[in-house]
Motif scaffolding. Structure first.
Motif, PDB file in Angstrom:
ATOM      1  N   LEU A 156       0.806  -1.222   0.000  1.00 41.74           N
ATOM      2  CA  LEU A 156       0.000   0.000   0.000  1.00 41.74           C
ATOM      3  C   LEU A 156       0.837   1.269   0.000  1.00 41.74           C
ATOM      4  N   LYS A 157       2.115   1.165   0.419  1.00 37.42           N
ATOM      5  CA  LYS A 157       2.980   2.340   0.459  1.00 37.42           C
ATOM      6  C   LYS A 157       3.213   2.941  -0.926  1.00 37.42           C
ATOM      7  N   ASP A 158       2.945   2.187  -1.973  1.00 42.42           N
ATOM      8  CA  ASP A 158       3.070   2.734  -3.317  1.00 42.42           C
ATOM      9  C   ASP A 158       1.943   3.710  -3.642  1.00 42.42           C
ATOM     10  N   TYR A 159       0.886   3.710  -2.814  1.00 44.87           N
ATOM     11  CA  TYR A 159      -0.300   4.499  -3.133  1.00 44.87           C
ATOM     12  C   TYR A 159      -0.703   5.474  -2.029  1.00 44.87           C
ATOM     13  N   VAL A 160      -0.047   5.382  -0.879  1.00 46.54           N
ATOM     14  CA  VAL A 160      -0.348   6.271   0.236  1.00 46.54           C
ATOM     15  C   VAL A 160       0.927   6.420   1.074  1.00 46.54           C
TER      16      VAL A 160
END
Length: 264
Positions: A156-160
């Motif tokens: 999820l770190k790629d998007y937030v």
């Protein structure tokens, strides 16, 4: 009145507002009751939270030798995707690693300086959000071990974001977000191994912090360098004490320091 003890992160109680407690070996301070009072801080010495010796603190309240030896400071603490207890594989102490890693973990969204993703043990909700100074948060998935939480966070770190800007958080320069919409937006990026653990029906948790005055330009107090500091306490947010002159003191990042606290 003077108190002395080794700093550890403040204990908290989920209330309106959040209640903060500083716990020393022989003293117990409700910090909310000190808001509006003049506080005097004095650095006394170091005390490693593991060995108890007067040795310079390296990280997380531990001296350098303890930091690189004990399981409480292993890499998987900060990077849960490195957890291996579910594979019966030891890093530093398998018994400890199983105890911590093989329990329910939450991947969450929290809004402190911005919307960020994070991981915590289920037992640490909402304490973890309070410690980060988040004014709203929501769970995304609940998984049975730390590894699954870690790989979900990485995905999820790629998007937030995955970091908090402490200055923005302390200035309270925040925008309310619809975290339910954020959660649904990120659902498709959850790894296959964790998709079945998605939490579809929950709502935001909101936190209210005991702050009379937010700093416009917060400046961090280095008590080790300064030796002493005096100021009027006007608020507490996250693990920060906020003073009237815009000085802020991060209790968490000063764990392992023995201090003397005076209250007028």
């Amino acid at each position: 009145m003077y108190y002395q003890g080794v700093l550890t992160k403040m204990e908290t109680e989920f209330a309106k507002p959040i209640q903060y407690y500083l716990v020393f070996e022989n003293d117990f301070l409700n910090m909310n009751q000190l808001i509006g009072k003049n506080i005097h801080l004095k650095f006394v010495k170091y005390q490693c939270l593991n060995c108890g010796l007067n040795k310079v603190i390296y990280r997380q309240g531990f001296c350098k030798s303890c930091f690189f030896d004990i399981p409480q400071a292993a890499d998987w603490i900060m990077r849960p995707e490195l957890s291996t207890a579910h594979l019966d594989k030891e890093d530093r102490d398998l018994a400890y690693e199983k105890k911590v890693q093989l329990q329910p973990h939450i991947v969450y969204l929290a809004n402190s300086s911005n919307v960020k993703v994070g991981v915590t043990r289920k037992s640490q909700v909402p304490t973890r959000w309070i410690d980060q100074g988040a004014h709203e948060a929501i769970e995304i998935v609940e998984v049975p071990n730390r590894y699954l939480a870690g790989i979900t966070e990485v995905a999820l770190k790629d998007y937030v974001a995955d970091k908090t800007n402490w200055r923005t958080m302390l200035k309270n320069d925040l925008v309310d977000e619809n975290l339910v919409e954020w959660r649904e937006r990120l659902k498709g990026f959850i790894p296959d191994e964790a998709k079945d653990y998605y939490i579809a029906n929950n709502t935001e948790t909101n936190m209210e912090f005991p702050v009379l005055q937010y700093p416009l330009k917060p400046k961090s107090l280095n008590i080790k360098k300064e030796g002493t500091y005096s100021g009027k306490l006007v608020g507490i947010k996250g693990q920060y004490l906020i003073f009237e002159d815009q000085t802020v003191f991060n209790i968490r990042s000063n764990e392992g320091l023995v201090v003397e606290i005076g209250v007028d």
